[in-house]
Design an enzyme around this catalytic site. Structure first.
Site, PDB file in Angstrom:
ATOM      1  N   HIS A  49       0.841  -1.193   0.000  1.00 35.90           N
ATOM      2  CA  HIS A  49       0.000   0.000   0.000  1.00 35.90           C
ATOM      3  C   HIS A  49       0.877   1.244   0.000  1.00 35.90           C
ATOM      4  O   HIS A  49       1.866   1.313   0.725  1.00 35.90           O
ATOM      5  CB  HIS A  49      -0.878   0.014   1.258  1.00 35.90           C
ATOM      6  CG  HIS A  49      -1.938  -1.039   1.270  1.00 35.90           C
ATOM      7  ND1 HIS A  49      -3.190  -0.826   0.761  1.00 35.90           N
ATOM      8  CD2 HIS A  49      -1.926  -2.315   1.715  1.00 35.90           C
ATOM      9  CE1 HIS A  49      -3.914  -1.927   0.903  1.00 35.90           C
ATOM     10  NE2 HIS A  49      -3.164  -2.851   1.475  1.00 35.90           N
ATOM     11  N   VAL A 172       3.594 -21.740  22.184  1.00 37.46           N
ATOM     12  CA  VAL A 172       3.705 -21.188  23.528  1.00 37.46           C
ATOM     13  C   VAL A 172       2.385 -21.402  24.266  1.00 37.46           C
ATOM     14  O   VAL A 172       1.322 -21.036  23.780  1.00 37.46           O
ATOM     15  CB  VAL A 172       4.046 -19.689  23.489  1.00 37.46           C
ATOM     16  CG1 VAL A 172       4.037 -19.087  24.890  1.00 37.46           C
ATOM     17  CG2 VAL A 172       5.400 -19.478  22.818  1.00 37.46           C
ATOM     18  N   LYS A 249     -19.159  -1.651  -0.876  1.00 40.37           N
ATOM     19  CA  LYS A 249     -17.719  -1.802  -0.714  1.00 40.37           C
ATOM     20  C   LYS A 249     -17.269  -2.928  -1.632  1.00 40.37           C
ATOM     21  O   LYS A 249     -17.836  -4.014  -1.607  1.00 40.37           O
ATOM     22  CB  LYS A 249     -17.419  -2.140   0.742  1.00 40.37           C
ATOM     23  CG  LYS A 249     -15.969  -2.055   1.116  1.00 40.37           C
ATOM     24  CD  LYS A 249     -15.814  -2.290   2.616  1.00 40.37           C
ATOM     25  CE  LYS A 249     -14.384  -2.205   3.104  1.00 40.37           C
ATOM     26  NZ  LYS A 249     -13.351  -2.774   2.257  1.00 40.37           N
ATOM     27  N   GLU A 334      -2.499  -6.044  11.071  1.00 46.32           N
ATOM     28  CA  GLU A 334      -3.365  -6.400   9.943  1.00 46.32           C
ATOM     29  C   GLU A 334      -2.946  -5.533   8.766  1.00 46.32           C
ATOM     30  O   GLU A 334      -1.932  -4.829   8.836  1.00 46.32           O
ATOM     31  CB  GLU A 334      -4.826  -6.172  10.345  1.00 46.32           C
ATOM     32  CG  GLU A 334      -5.136  -4.742  10.748  1.00 46.32           C
ATOM     33  CD  GLU A 334      -6.598  -4.545  11.130  1.00 46.32           C
ATOM     34  OE1 GLU A 334      -7.461  -4.970  10.358  1.00 46.32           O
ATOM     35  OE2 GLU A 334      -6.874  -3.966  12.189  1.00 46.32           O
ATOM     36  N   SER A 335      -3.704  -5.546   7.683  1.00 46.27           N
ATOM     37  CA  SER A 335      -3.374  -4.695   6.557  1.00 46.27           C
ATOM     38  C   SER A 335      -3.268  -3.253   7.036  1.00 46.27           C
ATOM     39  O   SER A 335      -4.109  -2.820   7.824  1.00 46.27           O
ATOM     40  CB  SER A 335      -4.480  -4.804   5.503  1.00 46.27           C
ATOM     41  OG  SER A 335      -4.226  -3.912   4.452  1.00 46.27           O
ATOM     42  N   SER A 339       2.992  -4.247   3.899  1.00 46.76           N
ATOM     43  CA  SER A 339       3.634  -3.049   3.359  1.00 46.76           C
ATOM     44  C   SER A 339       4.542  -2.412   4.406  1.00 46.76           C
ATOM     45  O   SER A 339       5.606  -1.891   4.092  1.00 46.76           O
ATOM     46  CB  SER A 339       2.576  -2.019   2.958  1.00 46.76           C
ATOM     47  OG  SER A 339       1.457  -2.623   2.380  1.00 46.76           O
ATOM     48  N   CYS A 399       3.591 -26.416 -14.890  1.00 47.14           N
ATOM     49  CA  CYS A 399       2.802 -25.189 -15.077  1.00 47.14           C
ATOM     50  C   CYS A 399       3.644 -23.944 -14.812  1.00 47.14           C
ATOM     51  O   CYS A 399       3.519 -22.951 -15.506  1.00 47.14           O
ATOM     52  CB  CYS A 399       1.596 -25.199 -14.168  1.00 47.14           C
ATOM     53  SG  CYS A 399       0.547 -26.641 -14.401  1.00 47.14           S
ATOM     54  N   CYS A 434      -2.438 -26.377 -12.745  1.00 49.05           N
ATOM     55  CA  CYS A 434      -2.896 -27.736 -12.413  1.00 49.05           C
ATOM     56  C   CYS A 434      -2.877 -27.954 -10.908  1.00 49.05           C
ATOM     57  O   CYS A 434      -3.295 -29.002 -10.422  1.00 49.05           O
ATOM     58  CB  CYS A 434      -2.097 -28.806 -13.160  1.00 49.05           C
ATOM     59  SG  CYS A 434      -0.684 -29.494 -12.284  1.00 49.05           S
ATOM     60  N   CYS A 439       2.966 -32.451 -10.335  1.00 48.00           N
ATOM     61  CA  CYS A 439       4.279 -32.396  -9.682  1.00 48.00           C
ATOM     62  C   CYS A 439       4.289 -32.905  -8.254  1.00 48.00           C
ATOM     63  O   CYS A 439       5.363 -33.205  -7.737  1.00 48.00           O
ATOM     64  CB  CYS A 439       4.879 -30.996  -9.759  1.00 48.00           C
ATOM     65  SG  CYS A 439       4.038 -29.764  -8.739  1.00 48.00           S
TER      66      CYS A 439
END
Lengths: 476, 420
Positions: A49, A172, A249, A334-335, A339, A399, A434, A439
């Site tokens: 951000h 913990v 939103k 958090e967000s 960043s 892929c 995939c 793999c």
């Protein structure tokens, strides 16, 4: 007794570990999972951000802008995937324009560089697939995208290189003060340290509340996402947010550093801090909101959906503080935590340094080399690499064209991959269209060989997540 | 850069048949590039019987069927490279590939046959909600683990999707000691062959729940349970949920042709099949690039893959050896209508036909007592009664002789279902 124990190997804990490794200290990072980057850091929007969103004057705003500014140089120093692609907050109605202006001014107050409101014509030129309703957008050229795994592993590996130790599968159970520090009771016995860093993500409040009366409440806020194939990766060129308003939103639509398209998240507050299950209702919500700001989204190209939890503290703020003497919180991240992580790491290190007064680490090396991706080389360079190391000529994941050389490198790093998901996050093997169908048996084989374990003991993501339960007819 | 006449991308049944046919038509400078450890492709893990009834008039296992073609290719001395991944194909047929021994290399080919096969649709593409623990496999991945590695991926199993691999794996898992609780199928009909439903489910008492899908997956580390529900108009019906305690979910929800190389080369793809659009010679829009087998459209029987790929090999040989008139001439579109979902080919050059025209197709639903018909303009070229037509069973139409004389100037071919 350790000098520092960092609880939690997410991006914050690993950033703190890396910054603390600039000092001479006995540092241990513990995590309840089998690897770093197993919680919020592995399932998020993978964006940097610019910093216009967090309330002006908040800790969150300051650390977001500081972290975002550090990202370009850090990406070179620590060799992780980052692209300053810029972001747009799209306004879908003239009546919402005041909110757009407000966001712009908040960004200015936060010190975000280059912010500008772009009008319809310019917006369409920037993003041909923007919704027809779009009237204007806030353009933030310093917004970017990052590989959240790459960033976390870069911090962790650089910390390890500079002396930080890692211990996994360690949960913990209790935190208690003791003479000269803290004692942790864990599922793997007691641990002691002069200083504790609480970077336990959604569980950080549980630790904090054991040492402080100033209680903290973290509510896991779940968000569902869709990830689309490379074929859809160019649908937008910038991170597209929708300004909340007349049409509700929205969710963000963004390219990823690996060329996919990411759409999401929802925001549902839940009780269970481990519940990362997607739900039909939330996936439907992403689907219905995705098209608000961006049109013609090729949702048929979805290769996976997932959910992540934000460690939302009720006051919606980052708490980087000494909660009790020698107990440093790194909580409520958090967000825009991803960043902000470079700045969060520095801030935690500054606090710990103030407490412990550690001498500088004369051997500190700020550089880390990521896992070599042969796709980034020229034909000649790649040919030479395969001649020298034939394992880079053996494609394991079709892929994402990931080679055996990369997977072996990922396993032998510190901290290294021990599971299918650990390999996936480090190399992208199994991350493609995939989704590991072809793999996974091969990666299983390589993990078993390199770790000298039977294949039956290799897991998807540690714990009881075994991939094989036995051999044919063993119950008959 | 090394020049070569023919590069075949893939050493499965399609690639092998194409290579053998091209060799027999006179091409000597060729190579098969195979990404896996051995020739034979997916057949190597298909250890059940039922292969080759059409081609060899006997019942073989997958590996036996593959071995017949592989042995023939070896006897002819057709070169092949294993563990070799093609990284890029260009429109002018430069193939870039890599392996351990040759390193990174490029081949400039006169012609290319695309024979990369297909992959399975993964859980993510199905948008199944729930957790993401260990124990969720595509049926093919489970098949590889069980049949080639000897590992059991789970003990109590729910299967979503009644494609052939899912049906085959219901039986296989049962034979290896697992309990298969049910097979849920989203559609009101199975996507698999009738004989597989009888031999793999009915014979073992495994319930097939049509119009059902998985609505939730439980378990943090390993699958602990699956909830399925009945589906109406594409939506799960609340109140019809049924829970199964299990440790494994196998997915058999469709196969997708693997055309990433084709797409980046500029090969035009069909939105219906996901495979290249081809003409009667199985040539794509790129001159000298041919396609056959599951990369072209998903087949149910390998016999038809071999047959189609041999044709692609012969056409590629004719292209290389300059036997085919390069002039395009008239190109007729082939249109699928009224219940016919698609056809291969989608274009026909009447001037290039060599006495016969093969059309392969699938229908879009289950139909009873219909007539399958082909028209050239308004002239009916071919029509046959079909007691049952189902999406799971590919139809093949062979038009020969005088009927083909009606093609020039007809404006286009139409393949349709009609009332009997």
């Amino acid at each position: 007794m350790k000098d520092v124990i960092i609880i939690g190997g997410g991006v914050s804990g690993c950033a703190a570990a890396r910054e603390l490794s600039r000092y001479q200290a006995d540092i241990l990072l513990i995590d309840k999972e089998e690897d770093v980057c197993c919680g919020t850091s592995k399932a998020n929007s993978a964006i940097v951000h610019a910093g216009f969103d967090a309330p002006a004057g908040s800790r969150m705003a300051a650390l977001n802008v500081a972290g975002s500014r550090k990202m370009p140089a850090l990406a070179k120093e620590l060799d992780f995937a980052y692209d300053q692609c810029g972001s747009l907050v799209v306004c879908l109605s003239e009546e919402d324009r005041p909110a757009l202006e407000k966001l712009y001014h908040n960004g200015l107050a936060n010190g975000v560089e280059g912010l500008r409101i772009v009008e319809q014509a310019e917006l369409r030129a920037l993003e041909p697939h923007i919704a027809d309703e779009a009237v204007a957008a806030l353009w933030a050229p310093t917004g970017g995208i990052v590989c959240p795994f790459g960033l976390t592993y870069a911090f962790a590996e650089n910390a390890a290189r500079n002396g930080v130790q890692f211990q996994f599968d360690t949960e913990v159970e209790k935190v208690e003060p003791m003479e000269g520090g803290w004692r942790l009771t864990t599922n793997r016995g007691p641990l002691e340290a002069r200083c504790i860093v609480n970077a336990a993500g959604v569980h950080a409040d549980e630790l904090h509340n054991q040492v402080s009366d100033d209680t903290m409440t973290i509510v896991p806020r779940r968000g569902d996402y869709f990830l689309l194939d490379h074929a859809a990766g160019n649908h937008v060129r910038h991170t597209i947010f929708q300004l909340p308003g007349k049409y509700g939103k929205g969710v963000l639509v963004t390219p990823t550093v690996h060329g996919n398209l990411l759409i999401g998240p929802t925001a549902t507050d839940i009780d269970d801090k481990e519940d990362t299950a997607t739900t039909a209702a939330e996936l439907e919500e992403v689907r219905s909101k995705a098209g608000l700001a961006v049109k013609d989204l090729p949702l048929r190209q979805t290769i996976t959906s997932f959910a992540g939890l934000r460690a939302h503290e009720l006051r919606h703020e980052f708490f980087i503080q000494e909660a009790a003497p020698g107990f440093v919180d790194c909580a409520g991240i958090e967000s825009p935590g991803l960043s902000a992580s470079p700045a969060i790491g520095e801030e935690v290190a500054r606090l710990v340094q103030k407490i412990l007064d550690l001498p500088d680490n004369p051997h500190f090396d700020p550089h880390r080399q990521g896992i070599l991706d042969p796709k980034t080389l020229s034909f000649e360079e790649r040919a030479a690499l395969v001649r020298q190391y034939p394992a880079y000529g053996q494609i394991i994941c079709r892929c994402e064209t990931v080679t055996e050389g990369e997977i072996v490198d990922a396993i032998h790093r510190v901290p290294g991959a021990r599971s299918l998901d650990g390999v996936k996050r480090r190399t992208r093997a199994g991350m493609g269209r995939c989704q590991a169908g072809f793999c996974s048996p091969r990666v299983l084989e390589i993990l078993a060989r390199e770790l000298e374990l039977p294949q039956e003991e290799i897991t998807k993501c540690g714990g009881a997540s075994r991939l094989i339960v036995g051999t044919n007819k063993d119950s008959l | 850069m090394k020049q070569i006449d023919l590069v075949i991308l893939g050493g499965g049944p399609a690639g092998l048949a194409a290579a053998i046919a091209a060799y027999e038509a006179g091409v000597r400078d060729l190579v098969i590039l195979e990404r896996d450890r051995e020739l034979g492709g997916i057949l190597n893990q298909c250890i059940h019987n039922g292969f080759g009834l059409h081609t060899f008039k006997e019942e073989l296992t997958g590996p036996e069927y593959a071995a017949r073609f592989a042995r023939e290719a070896l006897t002819l001395g057709i070169p092949y490279k294993l563990n070799t991944m093609v990284l890029d194909l260009s429109a002018d047929r430069v193939v870039t590939a890599v392996n351990r021994t040759d390193g990174l290399f490029q081949l400039k080919a006169k012609a290319v046959v695309l024979a990369m096969g297909c992959r399975e649709r993964p859980r993510g593409a199905l948008n199944i909600p729930g957790t993401r623990p260990a124990g969720i496999y595509t049926a093919g991945t489970a098949q590889r683990l069980v049949n080639m590695e000897g590992f059991l991926p789970g003990r109590r199993v729910v299967i979503l999707g009644s494609g052939d691999i899912g049906l085959i794996m219901a039986r296989r898992m049962t034979l290896e000691g697992a309990k298969v609780l049910c097979v849920a199928e989203l559609m009101p009909y199975s996507g698999g062959l009738k004989r597989n439903i009888v031999q793999c489910l009915d014979d073992f008492g495994i319930p097939l729940k049509l119009s059902h899908t998985v609505v939730d997956i439980q378990g943090k580390e390993r699958v602990e349970g699956i909830t399925i529900a009945r589906v109406e108009n594409g939506k799960p019906v609340p109140g019809t949920e049924e829970h199964f305690d299990c440790d494994t979910l196998l997915l058999s929800c469709g196969l997708l042709p693997e055309n990433e190389l084709s797409r980046s080369a500029g090969v035009a793809l069909s939105p219906v099949t996901g495979g290249p659009l081809v003409d009667e010679s199985l040539q794509t829009n790129l001159p000298g690039v041919f396609a056959a087998g599951n990369v072209l459209h998903v087949h149910d029987l390998v016999d038809y893959v071999s047959e189609e790929a041999a044709a692609a090999g012969r056409h590629a040989a004719a292209y290389i050896l300059g036997q085919k008139a390069p002039a395009e001439g008239e190109a007729l579109p082939v249109t699928a209508v009224h219940g016919v979902r698609y056809t291969v080919p989608t274009t026909v050059h009447p001037a290039r036909l060599e006495g016969s025209l093969t059309l392969r197709l699938r229908v879009d639903g289950v139909y009873r007592n219909k007539v399958l018909a082909v028209y050239a303009g308004t002239d009916c070229l071919w029509r046959r009664k079909r007691p049952v037509l189902a999406p799971g069973e590919m139809e093949t139409i062979l038009i020969k002789g005088a009927a083909l004389d009606k093609l020039p100037g007809c404006g286009g071919l139409t393949v349709t279902l009609e009332e009997a």
